[in-house]
Design a protein around this motif. Structure first.
Motif, mmCIF file in Angstrom:
data_model
loop_
_atom_site.group_PDB
_atom_site.id
_atom_site.type_symbol
_atom_site.label_atom_id
_atom_site.label_comp_id
_atom_site.label_asym_id
_atom_site.label_seq_id
_atom_site.Cartn_x
_atom_site.Cartn_y
_atom_site.Cartn_z
ATOM 1 N N THR A 278 -46.039 4.185 37.435
ATOM 2 C CA THR A 278 -45.565 3.037 38.197
ATOM 3 C C THR A 278 -46.555 1.883 38.121
ATOM 4 N N VAL A 279 -46.004 0.681 37.940
ATOM 5 C CA VAL A 279 -46.831 -0.521 37.803
ATOM 6 C C VAL A 279 -46.326 -1.583 38.779
ATOM 7 N N ILE A 280 -47.252 -2.297 39.402
ATOM 8 C CA ILE A 280 -46.921 -3.420 40.277
ATOM 9 C C ILE A 280 -47.347 -4.697 39.571
ATOM 10 N N TYR A 281 -46.377 -5.499 39.180
ATOM 11 C CA TYR A 281 -46.686 -6.757 38.517
ATOM 12 C C TYR A 281 -46.798 -7.853 39.567
ATOM 13 N N ASP A 282 -47.920 -8.536 39.537
ATOM 14 C CA ASP A 282 -48.224 -9.582 40.514
ATOM 15 C C ASP A 282 -47.880 -10.942 39.925
ATOM 16 N N TYR A 283 -46.770 -11.506 40.395
ATOM 17 C CA TYR A 283 -46.333 -12.825 39.945
ATOM 18 C C TYR A 283 -46.846 -13.933 40.865
ATOM 19 N N SER A 284 -47.678 -13.565 41.839
ATOM 20 C CA SER A 284 -48.115 -14.545 42.835
ATOM 21 C C SER A 284 -49.454 -15.170 42.509
ATOM 22 N N GLY A 285 -50.095 -14.702 41.448
ATOM 23 C CA GLY A 285 -51.437 -15.205 41.153
ATOM 24 C C GLY A 285 -52.472 -14.698 42.143
ATOM 25 N N GLY A 286 -52.230 -13.518 42.719
ATOM 26 C CA GLY A 286 -53.206 -12.920 43.632
ATOM 27 C C GLY A 286 -53.105 -13.391 45.068
ATOM 28 N N ARG A 287 -51.969 -13.967 45.466
ATOM 29 C CA ARG A 287 -51.831 -14.496 46.824
ATOM 30 C C ARG A 287 -51.643 -13.408 47.879
ATOM 31 N N ALA B 252 -52.497 -3.984 47.439
ATOM 32 C CA ALA B 252 -53.343 -2.806 47.587
ATOM 33 C C ALA B 252 -52.614 -1.703 48.354
ATOM 34 N N TRP B 253 -51.852 -2.089 49.396
ATOM 35 C CA TRP B 253 -51.134 -1.077 50.177
ATOM 36 C C TRP B 253 -50.078 -0.393 49.331
ATOM 37 N N LEU B 254 -49.295 -1.177 48.581
ATOM 38 C CA LEU B 254 -48.267 -0.600 47.721
ATOM 39 C C LEU B 254 -48.885 0.291 46.644
ATOM 40 N N ALA B 255 -50.000 -0.129 46.092
ATOM 41 C CA ALA B 255 -50.656 0.666 45.055
ATOM 42 C C ALA B 255 -51.065 2.028 45.605
ATOM 43 N N GLU B 256 -51.583 2.042 46.811
ATOM 44 C CA GLU B 256 -51.999 3.315 47.416
ATOM 45 C C GLU B 256 -50.794 4.167 47.761
#
Length: 491
Positions: free
Chosen positions: A423-432, A438-442
């Motif tokens: 599973t991968v979380i792609y961040d389209y927010s530029g780190g906002r 971090a919560w979703l990753a955990e």
């Protein structure tokens, strides 16, 4: 089948009134002897100054989580008086001053191990509370019950052990309220104000005489005005019997009201209304009537210190402090009609079965139900996209699990994407939204990567990323999450 509804800790309100009001001592002592673990009221109140280690009062004072099991059962008015047809897991976090109310459906099939000979019964979870009170053995196995499931609180303790399998939590105490107590409590506070999002019409509601309020209308047919229950959409005042009807109804004409989630939502709405009424300014005047309502139709293993500590904590909470969720067939469970292949339960009975037989996903959910307020404050847009070999609805089910926790999970994109192993979380927010990422990753066991447009002619890793309208986080649920969701080894 008899049905019930939990009355969330109405006894907590009583305890606070008892300690602060000038009521008759004999009346108060008699009430406490009936419903709580009570011996010497003076000693117990003095101990509240320095509560015993591990008690509810101690945990709340020292910032430790408290878990309570709240049960609703039919009582003497029903042919199966101790079936707990409403089951709620209540988790209290004194640090963030929040409370989780999680409804567990009565039709969930589980293993119930109650007997000294090691025999285990497979049955509906609502049967656990009743086993110690049904001829001592519950009619399922020879020999005596385990010692912890005998005596006055045996049913409560067996229900705790059984629900613990599902939730992965250890319960501190339990509370059980029957139909009559529920109705009488609502009437004792002068009725409650309810809000119905939509109408509720039920032509298959029990009539206390092993029949139904339907005048012969078959299940599934339109419900005429002269038959069954009819509650319109809107805000209005109801008495105890009407509140019980709203909470008990299982066979509403409206599909959304007939679901597990619909029932859980109505029950939680009723509890909030009771809680509001018991906190009003004339509470002391209502105390004798509330004691009368509960004395013969209430069970708990709490003592006076427990009750006082819970009252002091709960009296300072607002509605925004509550997180409400439910295990349903739209997320973690599958429902099976009688004689359906694949059911985990009795082939002749309707059953709800966990999609993860090990309850690992349920344990994960309950352990993460209180999301860090810093995560919720980001209001990060989150999308779930299916990128696994499993069933087509895994992304929708995952979204349904996360929304009640307060996460801003938007509509799931249509279509399935190429399967990926992790599973991968792609961040389209530029780190906002670092806290949410971090919560979703955990929670998901995922990796967070910046989202970039693929370069023509250059292979992207793990796969090309389509352009997204979202400026938030897009989760690609891989084969690892699919395996974990279904409790498969290696997930």
């Amino acid at each position: 089948m008899p049905r019930s509804v939990p009355a969330l800790l109405t006894i907590v309100f009583i305890a606070g009134v008892l300690l602060g009001a000038s009521l008759a001592v004999v009346r108060t002592v008699g009430f406490l002897h009936s419903v709580v673990n009570f011996s010497n009221p003076i000693t117990i109140v003095q101990n509240e100054v320095d509560p015993p280690v591990g008690s509810i009062a101690y945990k709340l004072r020292h910032g430790q989580q408290v878990n309570l099991l709240v049960l609703g059962y039919g009582g003497a008015e029903n042919d199966a008086p101790y079936l707990t047809d409403s089951i709620m897991v209540v988790t209290i976090d004194p640090v963030s001053r929040r409370v989780v109310e999680a409804s567990v459906p009565r039709d969930l099939f589980v293993s119930i191990g109650a007997w000294q000979d090691g025999r285990v019964d497979s049955g509906k979870i609502n049967n656990a509370f009743s086993i110690p009170y049904d001829n001592g053995n519950g009619g399922f196995a020879p020999g005596p019950l385990k010692p912890q499931y005998q005596g006055k609180d045996g049913g409560g303790h067996l229900a705790e052990a059984t629900v613990s399998q599902v939730a992965g939590l250890t319960f501190d105490k339990y509370v059980g309220v029957d139909f009559k107590a529920f109705r009488d409590v609502v009437d004792a506070v002068g009725g409650i104000d309810v809000h119905m999002d939509g109408p509720l019409d039920d032509c298959h509601y029990p009539d206390y005489h092993n029949g139904y309020l339907n005048h012969g209308v078959p299940l599934g047919y339109a419900c005429p005005p002269e038959a069954g229950l009819h509650f319109p959409a809107g805000d209005y005042h109801v008495d105890g019997e009407q509140a019980l009807e709203i909470a008990r109804s299982r066979d509403a004409v409206q599909p959304d009201q007939a679901t597990d989630f619909g029932r859980a939502r109505r029950q939680q709405m009723i509890l909030a209304a009771i809680r509001k009424k018991t906190a009003e300014g004339d509470a002391i005047a209502k105390a004798p009537r509330l004691m009368d309502a509960l004395q013969k139709n209430f069970r708990t293993d709490m003592d006076l210190n427990d009750l006082k500590a819970l009252y002091d904590f709960g009296g300072k909470l607002t509605e925004s402090s509550y997180v409400r969720m439910a295990l349903t067939n739209t997320d973690l469970l599958d429902d099976f009609a009688p004689n359906t292949r694949g059911s985990c339960g009795d082939p002749a009975a309707y059953a709800l079965c966990p999609q993860d037989p090990s309850y690992g996903i349920e344990h994960l959910l309950f352990s993460h139900a209180l999301v860090d307020p810093r995560v919720l404050a980001e209001h990060a847009p989150v999308q779930m996209t299916l990128a696994a070999v499993g069933p087509d609805d895994l992304d929708d089910r995952t979204s349904s699990v996360l929304r009640p926790l307060g996460l801003n999970v938007t509509e799931t994109p249509t279509g399935r994407h190429l399967a990926i192993p992790r599973t991968v979380i792609y961040d389209y927010s530029g780190g906002r939204f670092p806290q949410t990422a971090a919560w979703l990753a955990e929670f998901l066991g995922a990796t967070v990567v910046p989202a970039t447009e693929p370069t023509p002619g250059v292979a992207a890793s793990p796969r090309p990323i389509p352009k997204q309208a979202s400026e938030g986080l897009v989760v690609y649920l891989g084969n690892d999450w699919e395996a974990r969701w279904y409790g498969r080894a290696g997930g």
